[in-house]
Write a protein that holds these residues in place. Structure first.
Motif, PDB file in Angstrom:
ATOM      1  N   GLU A   1       0.827  -1.209   0.000  1.00  0.00           N
ATOM      2  CA  GLU A   1       0.000   0.000   0.000  1.00  0.00           C
ATOM      3  C   GLU A   1       0.861   1.258   0.000  1.00  0.00           C
ATOM      4  O   GLU A   1       0.545   2.244  -0.671  1.00  0.00           O
TER       5      GLU A   1
ATOM      6  N   SER B   1      -1.166   4.547  -1.525  1.00  0.00           N
ATOM      7  CA  SER B   1      -2.557   4.504  -1.082  1.00  0.00           C
ATOM      8  C   SER B   1      -2.698   4.611   0.438  1.00  0.00           C
ATOM      9  O   SER B   1      -3.759   4.313   0.993  1.00  0.00           O
TER      10      SER B   1
ATOM     11  N   ASN C   1      -3.364   6.644   3.556  1.00  0.00           N
ATOM     12  CA  ASN C   1      -3.999   7.907   3.956  1.00  0.00           C
ATOM     13  C   ASN C   1      -4.567   7.761   5.361  1.00  0.00           C
ATOM     14  O   ASN C   1      -4.435   6.714   5.993  1.00  0.00           O
ATOM     15  N   ASP C   2      -5.204   8.809   5.840  1.00  0.00           N
ATOM     16  CA  ASP C   2      -5.735   8.785   7.213  1.00  0.00           C
ATOM     17  C   ASP C   2      -6.745   7.667   7.415  1.00  0.00           C
ATOM     18  O   ASP C   2      -6.757   7.004   8.465  1.00  0.00           O
ATOM     19  N   GLU C   3      -7.580   7.454   6.423  1.00  0.00           N
ATOM     20  CA  GLU C   3      -8.608   6.407   6.546  1.00  0.00           C
ATOM     21  C   GLU C   3      -7.988   5.019   6.627  1.00  0.00           C
ATOM     22  O   GLU C   3      -8.378   4.203   7.465  1.00  0.00           O
ATOM     23  N   SER C   4      -7.010   4.768   5.758  1.00  0.00           N
ATOM     24  CA  SER C   4      -6.363   3.440   5.761  1.00  0.00           C
ATOM     25  C   SER C   4      -5.554   3.234   7.045  1.00  0.00           C
ATOM     26  O   SER C   4      -5.484   2.120   7.569  1.00  0.00           O
TER      27      SER C   4
ATOM     28  N   ARG D   1       2.421   7.286  10.161  1.00  0.00           N
ATOM     29  CA  ARG D   1       1.973   8.669  10.361  1.00  0.00           C
ATOM     30  C   ARG D   1       3.164   9.637  10.390  1.00  0.00           C
ATOM     31  O   ARG D   1       3.002  10.835  10.181  1.00  0.00           O
TER      32      ARG D   1
END
Length: 201
Positions: free
Chosen positions: A50, A55, A57-60, A79
């Motif tokens: 990923e 890909s 991001n905050d959601e993943s 992060r």
């Protein structure tokens, strides 16, 4: 079984409570400390795939964080992926300490039960001896009082050991399991840092 509890006297109720708590903690830790739940196989490879695809991001990361304790450690590192290697490692170490603390949950309680159960049994033994020697009619003239006092003494001692031995075995087992999980998480976290910073292929 109920006749044994009656023969053991009132001190046995403390031991019964300790045994119920011990069994509940053992079942809970068996459920919580499953390897597939703590260290999902292939997670590092999936995370790196990923990351290389861009890909992440905050959601993943939130999804990764809630999946498993190892995912929580990886999410803390990713992060801070744009920071230096040292900052990323520090973030991983902080998350790792929190995860290790969570994995050790209830182990102190189980170890305490393993330690105090023989003492609670000894307390029952003392109560039984007091009943023997404190009999107003004299234990020599009252075989029933003597038998009851001995029952209280021996049943409590035996029951205390029955609780303490498996509790200590499972405490040691879970402690070793957690230590092994923490070491593996540290190794995988180091691999993640090195792969992200291009120091390892």
């Amino acid at each position: 079984m109920f006749s044994i509890i009656q023969a053991a006297g009132w001190p046995i109720w403390f031991l019964l409570l300790a045994s119920v708590i011990s069994v509940a903690l053992i079942i809970e830790r068996f459920t919580a400390l499953r390897r597939a739940r703590i260290l999902p196989p292939g997670l590092l490879q999936r995370v790196m795939a990923e990351f290389r695809q861009g890909s992440v991001n905050d959601e993943s990361l939130k999804r990764l964080e809630t999946q498993s304790p190892l995912g929580c450690v990886f999410a803390a590192g990713l992060r801070n992926v744009k920071s230096s290697r040292e900052v990323m490692k520090e973030a991983i170490e902080e998350a790792g300490r929190g995860v290790a603390h969570e994995l050790e949950r209830f182990l102190n309680s189980l170890g305490t039960i393993a330690s105090i159960s023989p003492l609670m049994g000894l307390f029952g033994t003392v109560v039984g001896m007091i009943e023997i020697f404190g009999s107003t009619s004299g234990s020599g003239n009252n075989p029933q009082a003597l038998a009851h006092g001995i029952s209280v003494a021996l049943y409590n001692t035996g029951f205390g050991l029955i609780i303490a031995i498996p509790s200590m075995i499972f405490y040691r087992h879970f402690r070793a399991l957690v230590d092994g999980f923490v070491v593996e998480m540290e190794l995988q976290a180091v691999k993640l840092v090195e792969l992200v910073h291009g120091e390892r292929k």
